[in-house]
Design a protein around this motif. Structure first.
Motif, PDB file in Angstrom:
ATOM      1  N   SER A 114      21.993  -7.162 -37.730  1.00 56.97           N
ATOM      2  CA  SER A 114      21.690  -8.587 -37.799  1.00 56.97           C
ATOM      3  C   SER A 114      22.916  -9.385 -37.377  1.00 56.97           C
ATOM      4  N   SER A 115      22.690 -10.484 -36.644  1.00 55.77           N
ATOM      5  CA  SER A 115      23.763 -11.384 -36.272  1.00 55.77           C
ATOM      6  C   SER A 115      23.222 -12.809 -36.314  1.00 55.77           C
ATOM      7  N   THR A 116      23.835 -13.638 -37.155  1.00 56.61           N
ATOM      8  CA  THR A 116      23.394 -15.018 -37.344  1.00 56.61           C
ATOM      9  C   THR A 116      24.509 -15.962 -36.931  1.00 56.61           C
ATOM     10  N   PRO A 117      24.355 -16.648 -35.806  1.00 57.02           N
ATOM     11  CA  PRO A 117      25.425 -17.555 -35.341  1.00 57.02           C
ATOM     12  C   PRO A 117      25.351 -18.910 -36.045  1.00 57.02           C
ATOM     13  N   ASN A 118      26.462 -19.638 -35.986  1.00 61.64           N
ATOM     14  CA  ASN A 118      26.533 -21.016 -36.490  1.00 61.64           C
ATOM     15  C   ASN A 118      25.989 -21.148 -37.906  1.00 61.64           C
ATOM     16  N   ALA A 119      26.377 -20.213 -38.756  1.00 65.89           N
ATOM     17  CA  ALA A 119      25.816 -20.175 -40.109  1.00 65.89           C
ATOM     18  C   ALA A 119      26.197 -21.409 -40.918  1.00 65.89           C
ATOM     19  N   HIS A 120      27.355 -22.004 -40.636  1.00 62.97           N
ATOM     20  CA  HIS A 120      27.770 -23.257 -41.260  1.00 62.97           C
ATOM     21  C   HIS A 120      28.006 -24.326 -40.194  1.00 62.97           C
ATOM     22  N   GLY A 121      27.169 -24.330 -39.182  1.00 59.43           N
ATOM     23  CA  GLY A 121      27.347 -25.285 -38.097  1.00 59.43           C
ATOM     24  C   GLY A 121      28.654 -25.034 -37.367  1.00 59.43           C
ATOM     25  N   PRO A 122      29.442 -26.071 -37.105  1.00 65.35           N
ATOM     26  CA  PRO A 122      30.697 -25.889 -36.355  1.00 65.35           C
ATOM     27  C   PRO A 122      31.860 -25.419 -37.220  1.00 65.35           C
ATOM     28  N   TYR A 123      31.623 -25.218 -38.508  1.00 64.84           N
ATOM     29  CA  TYR A 123      32.731 -24.929 -39.427  1.00 64.84           C
ATOM     30  C   TYR A 123      33.003 -23.427 -39.560  1.00 64.84           C
ATOM     31  N   GLU A 124      34.280 -23.116 -39.818  1.00 71.08           N
ATOM     32  CA  GLU A 124      34.655 -21.733 -40.096  1.00 71.08           C
ATOM     33  C   GLU A 124      34.127 -21.321 -41.471  1.00 71.08           C
ATOM     34  N   ILE A 125      33.831 -20.035 -41.595  1.00 74.29           N
ATOM     35  CA  ILE A 125      33.373 -19.478 -42.872  1.00 74.29           C
ATOM     36  C   ILE A 125      34.499 -18.631 -43.438  1.00 74.29           C
ATOM     37  N   ASN A 126      34.898 -18.935 -44.658  1.00 78.21           N
ATOM     38  CA  ASN A 126      36.061 -18.276 -45.255  1.00 78.21           C
ATOM     39  C   ASN A 126      35.720 -17.064 -46.101  1.00 78.21           C
ATOM     40  N   HIS A 127      34.475 -16.964 -46.552  1.00 75.42           N
ATOM     41  CA  HIS A 127      34.155 -15.884 -47.493  1.00 75.42           C
ATOM     42  C   HIS A 127      32.676 -15.554 -47.442  1.00 75.42           C
ATOM     43  N   ILE A 128      32.368 -14.301 -47.746  1.00 77.62           N
ATOM     44  CA  ILE A 128      30.984 -13.839 -47.863  1.00 77.62           C
ATOM     45  C   ILE A 128      30.929 -12.789 -48.960  1.00 77.62           C
ATOM     46  N   THR A 129      29.834 -12.789 -49.723  1.00 74.71           N
ATOM     47  CA  THR A 129      29.691 -11.792 -50.788  1.00 74.71           C
ATOM     48  C   THR A 129      28.218 -11.503 -51.034  1.00 74.71           C
ATOM     49  N   TRP A 130      27.936 -10.271 -51.428  1.00 73.60           N
ATOM     50  CA  TRP A 130      26.619  -9.924 -51.945  1.00 73.60           C
ATOM     51  C   TRP A 130      26.570 -10.313 -53.417  1.00 73.60           C
ATOM     52  N   CYS A 131      25.431 -10.791 -53.875  1.00 74.98           N
ATOM     53  CA  CYS A 131      25.247 -10.993 -55.309  1.00 74.98           C
ATOM     54  C   CYS A 131      23.764 -10.954 -55.628  1.00 74.98           C
ATOM     55  N   LYS A 132      23.450 -10.804 -56.909  1.00 67.05           N
ATOM     56  CA  LYS A 132      22.070 -10.723 -57.367  1.00 67.05           C
ATOM     57  C   LYS A 132      21.401 -12.096 -57.338  1.00 67.05           C
ATOM     58  N   ARG A 133      20.090 -12.072 -57.160  1.00 73.14           N
ATOM     59  CA  ARG A 133      19.316 -13.311 -57.206  1.00 73.14           C
ATOM     60  C   ARG A 133      18.721 -13.511 -58.603  1.00 73.14           C
ATOM     61  N   TYR A 134      18.832 -14.742 -59.090  1.00 68.12           N
ATOM     62  CA  TYR A 134      18.198 -15.134 -60.348  1.00 68.12           C
ATOM     63  C   TYR A 134      17.416 -16.440 -60.183  1.00 68.12           C
ATOM     64  N   ASP A 135      17.371 -16.972 -58.960  1.00 66.18           N
ATOM     65  CA  ASP A 135      16.801 -18.300 -58.748  1.00 66.18           C
ATOM     66  C   ASP A 135      15.278 -18.269 -58.810  1.00 66.18           C
ATOM     67  N   ILE A 136      14.696 -19.459 -58.930  1.00 72.89           N
ATOM     68  CA  ILE A 136      13.261 -19.586 -59.101  1.00 72.89           C
ATOM     69  C   ILE A 136      12.488 -19.103 -57.881  1.00 72.89           C
ATOM     70  N   GLY A 137      13.133 -19.082 -56.719  1.00 72.65           N
ATOM     71  CA  GLY A 137      12.476 -18.614 -55.506  1.00 72.65           C
ATOM     72  C   GLY A 137      12.319 -17.108 -55.444  1.00 72.65           C
ATOM     73  N   CYS A 138      12.950 -16.407 -56.355  1.00 76.68           N
ATOM     74  CA  CYS A 138      12.857 -14.945 -56.398  1.00 76.68           C
ATOM     75  C   CYS A 138      11.766 -14.556 -57.404  1.00 76.68           C
ATOM     76  N   PRO A 139      10.876 -13.632 -57.055  1.00 76.22           N
ATOM     77  CA  PRO A 139       9.850 -13.213 -58.020  1.00 76.22           C
ATOM     78  C   PRO A 139      10.490 -12.747 -59.330  1.00 76.22           C
ATOM     79  N   PRO A 140       9.910 -13.107 -60.472  1.00 74.33           N
ATOM     80  CA  PRO A 140      10.522 -12.786 -61.773  1.00 74.33           C
ATOM     81  C   PRO A 140      10.887 -11.319 -61.927  1.00 74.33           C
ATOM     82  N   GLU A 141      10.012 -10.435 -61.412  1.00 76.95           N
ATOM     83  CA  GLU A 141      10.291  -9.004 -61.564  1.00 76.95           C
ATOM     84  C   GLU A 141      11.449  -8.533 -60.696  1.00 76.95           C
ATOM     85  N   ARG A 142      11.890  -9.367 -59.734  1.00 77.89           N
ATOM     86  CA  ARG A 142      12.984  -8.989 -58.849  1.00 77.89           C
ATOM     87  C   ARG A 142      14.302  -9.644 -59.227  1.00 77.89           C
ATOM     88  N   ARG A 143      14.270 -10.582 -60.182  1.00 78.17           N
ATOM     89  CA  ARG A 143      15.488 -11.293 -60.551  1.00 78.17           C
ATOM     90  C   ARG A 143      16.481 -10.336 -61.212  1.00 78.17           C
TER      91      ARG A 143
END
Length: 464
Positions: A414-443
């Protein structure tokens, strides 16, 4: 089966926007919290609501560059260490003793309650909960990175002053907050950009071969170093990883190694490459019936005089250079403990995702980066010369211009360009989802990526 390709879909950004350069976002080891460093403060976001939980302010005179969560604390007590350009590290605590129960939902409640108090994104209501307890000083210049060991006993800090400091928690209880400097490591020849402790996975079970804690550091001098505590309790450099042709911006240990192997180490650089390094181990039958125990390539410390232990080196080899996916400096990369996927980003604003196949690709094999020339050179080491990944003789200069690549089992999926528009991206991390958009059984199970950029936006990404 892992799909051949992935697509990243942006989720709603964390609120509020920070409106100033943000350096990194660090997930809590177990709770749905994310600490983002920016300006002279840290904003802690809830992964449940994607909004502010609390903030740490009025502790530093210059920008906070990095942060690390202290592990193994109860959910109603939080401890965060911040590293600042003011050359100090601050230890902060947040507590809600009223929640000191065994409530199974405490991990979610700690964020929900805070967000209910603070639904408009104004952090003022919760600032009182964070208290600066200890200021650790000693560095002569900006602190670039801070990292807790897996047990929380040690804290590593590194700086523009070219040093790595190791601090030990010597308090009688968790809340005593007494810290002592146990080592100052000065072997890097340039700014030290990052430090990272090896996870406990597959690290133990090698008596006499390894110290209990392993630290790695990355530097402006184009190298990474591996540090261990020797039998006399002194921290020594056991390997210098050479091969990058530019600043090594950061590193991460493999979170969940395969096949009981010692964790690999990933480094990324201004040379636009990501390298994976592997400790060379050999199998040896141990006394007492133990067979097939991975052994340090240079043997154990047993029978070796103390005066010679400093010269012992570990043999690390670059077993893969990931396929090229960036046009400028790679500022950050992250290795998923769940899927084994690696994601990277940097100055070009691209997010790249890489997958490791179970079998080597046809045009590259893992380990191909180690050459016969290196093996010959290693035989001549006198203990003070680092293990190198370069090729010498008359081809040395040409090799520096054209680094040999061995993608091994890794592919860009996968390659996603312009992820923050014209700005540099300083950091990236994996983390778990707990938000309402995630199915409850997957949180708490499904992973997402979070990027942090110069635009002050902390943006989550769903992996499709």
């Amino acid at each position: 089966m892992t799909p051949e390709s992935f697509k990243l879909a942006p989720l709603p950004p964390f609120k509020p926007d920070l409106y100033q350069r943000a350096w990194q976002s660090i997930p809590h080891p177990t709770l749905p919290l994310l600490a983002t460093t920016h300006h002279k403060s840290v904003t802690v976001f809830s992964l449940s609501t994607l909004s502010a939980h609390s903030s740490l302010t009025n502790g530093h005179e210059r920008s906070v560059r990095s942060a690390t969560w202290k592990p193994n604390l109860p959910p109603h007590r939080l401890c965060l260490v911040t590293g600042s350009f003011d050359s100090t590290a601050g230890l902060w605590r947040w507590s809600d003793d009223a929640k000191g129960t065994s409530d199974d939902n405490l991990e979610v409640e700690i964020t929900q309650d805070s967000d209910n108090d603070n639904g408009n994104g104004d952090d003022g209501a919760k600032e009182k909960d964070w208290e600066l307890i200890v200021v650790l000083d000693g560095h002569d210049s900006e602190i670039k990175s801070v990292s807790f060991s897996p047990s929380g006993q040690y804290l590593a800090t590194c700086s523009r002053d070219k040093s790595v400091w190791i601090w030990e928690d010597v308090g009688a209880t968790e809340t005593d907050d007494e810290w002592e400097t146990v080592a100052v490591l000065n072997e890097h020849e340039g700014d030290v950009k990052a430090v990272a402790w090896c996870p406990e996975t597959n690290r133990s079970g090698r008596p006499g071969r390894y110290s209990s804690d392993v630290l790695a550091s990355a530097s402006y001098d184009n190298t990474a170093r591996v540090w261990r505590e020797d039998g006399d309790g002194e921290w020594v450099c056991v390997a210098v990883l050479e091969g990058h042709q530019g600043t090594v911006w950061g590193l991460q240990w493999e979170p969940k190694p395969r096949d009981d192997k010692f964790p690999r180490l990933m480094t990324w650089s201004a040379d636009r490459t990501i390298r994976v390094w592997t400790l060379k181990e050999e199998e040896e039958e141990e006394e007492g019936g133990g067979e097939g125990v991975p052994r340090h390539a240079w043997g154990s410390y047993g029978g070796i005089p103390n005066t010679m232990r400093r010269s012992l080196k570990e043999e690390w080899e670059c077993t893969a250079v990931l396929p090229k996916a960036h046009t400028r400096d790679i500022y950050a990369a992250t290795w998923s403990p769940q899927t084994g996927l690696i994601a990277s980003t940097g100055s070009d604003g691209i997010i790249a995702v890489y997958r490791e196949d179970s079998e080597p690709s046809a045009n590259g094999t893992a380990g191909a980066h180690a050459t016969e020339d290196e093996a010959a050179a290693a035989a001549e080491l006198d203990g003070d010369v680092p293990m190198s990944n370069g090729i010498g003789n008359e081809n040395e200069n040409e090799e520096k211009k054209q680094p040999q690549e061995s993608h091994g089992r890794w592919k860009v999926v996968s390659s996603t360009p312009n992820a923050h528009g014209p700005y540099e991206i300083n950091h990236i991390t994996w983390c778990k989802r707990y938000d309402i958009g995630c199915p409850p059984e997957r949180r708490g199970i499904e992973e997402m990526l979070v990027t942090t950029g110069d635009d002050g936006v902390v943006r989550p990404w769903q992996v499709l």
